[in-house]
Design an enzyme around this catalytic site. Sequence first.
Site, PDB file in Angstrom:
ATOM      1  N   ASN A 147       0.746  -1.200   0.018  1.00 18.06           N
ATOM      2  CA  ASN A 147      -0.014   0.061  -0.234  1.00 18.06           C
ATOM      3  C   ASN A 147       0.813   1.279   0.227  1.00 18.06           C
ATOM      4  O   ASN A 147       0.364   2.230  -0.288  1.00 18.06           O
ATOM      5  CB  ASN A 147      -0.843   0.128   1.442  1.00 18.06           C
ATOM      6  N   GLN A 175      -5.018  -3.676  -1.524  1.00 15.07           N
ATOM      7  CA  GLN A 175      -4.918  -2.829  -2.314  1.00 15.07           C
ATOM      8  C   GLN A 175      -5.043  -3.314  -4.127  1.00 15.07           C
ATOM      9  O   GLN A 175      -5.235  -2.446  -4.953  1.00 15.07           O
ATOM     10  CB  GLN A 175      -3.449  -2.272  -2.308  1.00 15.07           C
ATOM     11  N   SER A 195     -11.201  -5.158   0.852  1.00 17.99           N
ATOM     12  CA  SER A 195     -11.869  -3.856   1.822  1.00 17.99           C
ATOM     13  C   SER A 195     -12.882  -3.229   0.574  1.00 17.99           C
ATOM     14  O   SER A 195     -12.227  -2.679  -0.458  1.00 17.99           O
ATOM     15  CB  SER A 195     -10.940  -3.099   2.369  1.00 17.99           C
ATOM     16  N   HIS A 197     -13.876  -0.079   0.950  1.00 13.13           N
ATOM     17  CA  HIS A 197     -13.622   1.416   0.628  1.00 13.13           C
ATOM     18  C   HIS A 197     -12.508   1.841   0.049  1.00 13.13           C
ATOM     19  O   HIS A 197     -12.083   3.116  -0.324  1.00 13.13           O
ATOM     20  CB  HIS A 197     -13.827   2.159   2.220  1.00 13.13           C
ATOM     21  N   CYS A 321       1.744  11.467  10.234  1.00  6.81           N
ATOM     22  CA  CYS A 321       1.895  11.651  11.727  1.00  6.81           C
ATOM     23  C   CYS A 321       0.645  11.290  12.331  1.00  6.81           C
ATOM     24  O   CYS A 321       0.404  11.478  13.381  1.00  6.81           O
ATOM     25  CB  CYS A 321       2.407  12.929  12.345  1.00  6.81           C
TER      26      CYS A 321
HETATM   27  C1  LIG Z   1      -6.591  -0.278   3.981  1.00  7.39           C
HETATM   28  C2  LIG Z   1      -5.896  -1.554   4.132  1.00  7.39           C
HETATM   29  C3  LIG Z   1      -6.142  -2.448   5.057  1.00  7.39           C
HETATM   30  C4  LIG Z   1      -7.178  -2.210   6.147  1.00  7.39           C
HETATM   31  O1  LIG Z   1      -8.624  -2.138   5.460  1.00  7.39           O
HETATM   32  P1  LIG Z   1      -9.678  -1.604   6.499  1.00  7.39           P
HETATM   33  O2  LIG Z   1     -10.856  -1.920   5.517  1.00  7.39           O
HETATM   34  O3  LIG Z   1      -9.482  -0.199   6.342  1.00  7.39           O
HETATM   35  O4  LIG Z   1      -9.835  -2.206   7.683  1.00  7.39           O
HETATM   36  C5  LIG Z   1      -5.430  -3.569   4.982  1.00  7.39           C
HETATM   37  N1  LIG Z   1      -4.460  -3.981   4.131  1.00  7.39           N
HETATM   38  C6  LIG Z   1      -4.046  -2.985   3.299  1.00  7.39           C
HETATM   39  C7  LIG Z   1      -2.940  -3.314   2.300  1.00  7.39           C
HETATM   40  C8  LIG Z   1      -4.674  -1.701   3.234  1.00  7.39           C
HETATM   41  O5  LIG Z   1      -4.218  -0.792   2.084  1.00  7.39           O
END
Ligand SMILES: *Cc1c(COP(=O)(O)O)cnc(C)c1O
Length: 382
Positions: A147, A175, A195, A197, A321
Amino acid sequence: MIYLDNAATTRVAPEVFEAMTPFLRDEYGNPSSVYALAGRAAAAMQEARRAVADFIGAEIDEIIFTGGGSEADNLAIKGIMSKHEGGHMITSAIEHHAVLHTCEALESRGYDLSAVGVDENGMVDPEEIRAAIREDTRIISIMHSNNEVGTLQPIAEISAIAREHDVLIHTDAVQSLGKVPLNVKELGVDLAAFSAHKLHGPKGVGVLYVRKGVRPQPLIHGGGQERRMRAGTENTAGIVGFGEAVKLAAQQGSEGIERMRSLRDRFIDGLMEAVPDVILSGHPEKRLPNLASFLFKYIEGEGILLSLDMHQIAASSGSACTSGSLDPSHVLLAMGYPHEVAHGSLRVSLSRYTTEEEIDTVLEKLPPIIGRLREMSPLVPG
Ligand SMILES: *Cc1c(COP(=O)(O)O)cnc(C)c1O
């Protein structure tokens, strides 16, 4: 505003919002109940499950909806490790904290952990995984794509090694979903986290792909939802939103991806030409199509972000941060960059909504920002 932080989260697609709305308003039935209202919720959820399954090449009953990507990672790793009194797990030094901190929490409870390193491109060497496997290794967890720098990992190769040694393999593919072709059967993984979102769906809903025959222990006990692997009345609207987000990504197909890639490349070329002493981090080819991560020598990523924000441009830095600390990114350090270089990181992540005009605006605003920050920096030589 110009939003270039799509690896952190994405805007909800209008079609996703529309698809979710009825389930927040009129279609409020509990999917487990018997009347028509509940049946419609259950059917919509099943349609979403089908959409996600089709998109990743899974069977419909291999899809477990969770409360997000972090929960999916936790369910995979804790769910497998807690079936055993002790044992060993393997991960990499560049994982998302949802994996790394989960493994470390298990380590503090008495399990053993090996975290393999990466090369200067952020790539895991499958042979290092092979060498780390022990008699009591229960799970290998390696992310599909990183990510922060976007490097794609050789998951199919690592899966083959895991299979040879009868070890389960989990991949955090959060990702990658909708950015690179992804088929869980071709990858040969046992578990995979996603995920909504990060793909123009709602926050707070994720998926764990669980290959048939694999059974992680639930983290949450209660009702029998999600094949008894994740109790609790389902987040119907969120799940419907995830399904719609995946359908949209499928419709966009490779055309949408290639558009992002070409805009991203336009940005990389423009920036590297305009600014001296900048490093493009991550693998030069095996990388996500929507992400670019840069290291600007002599300055701090935080400073760049604040200046960009004054121009209504949102991006991110590995040394964000948010955690209240100014520690540089564990990913960049694992790739071998010294602290002072890792501090100057800037991550730009595009979405299918990003326009050429936006990219050109950032290409116009960013070089003078870098120049000004360097003028003020005591680290610039000579
Ligand atoms: C955003 C992300 C997560 C976490 O997913 P959430 O739905 O925000 O808990 C886990 N792994 C990677 C690589 C991510 O980019």
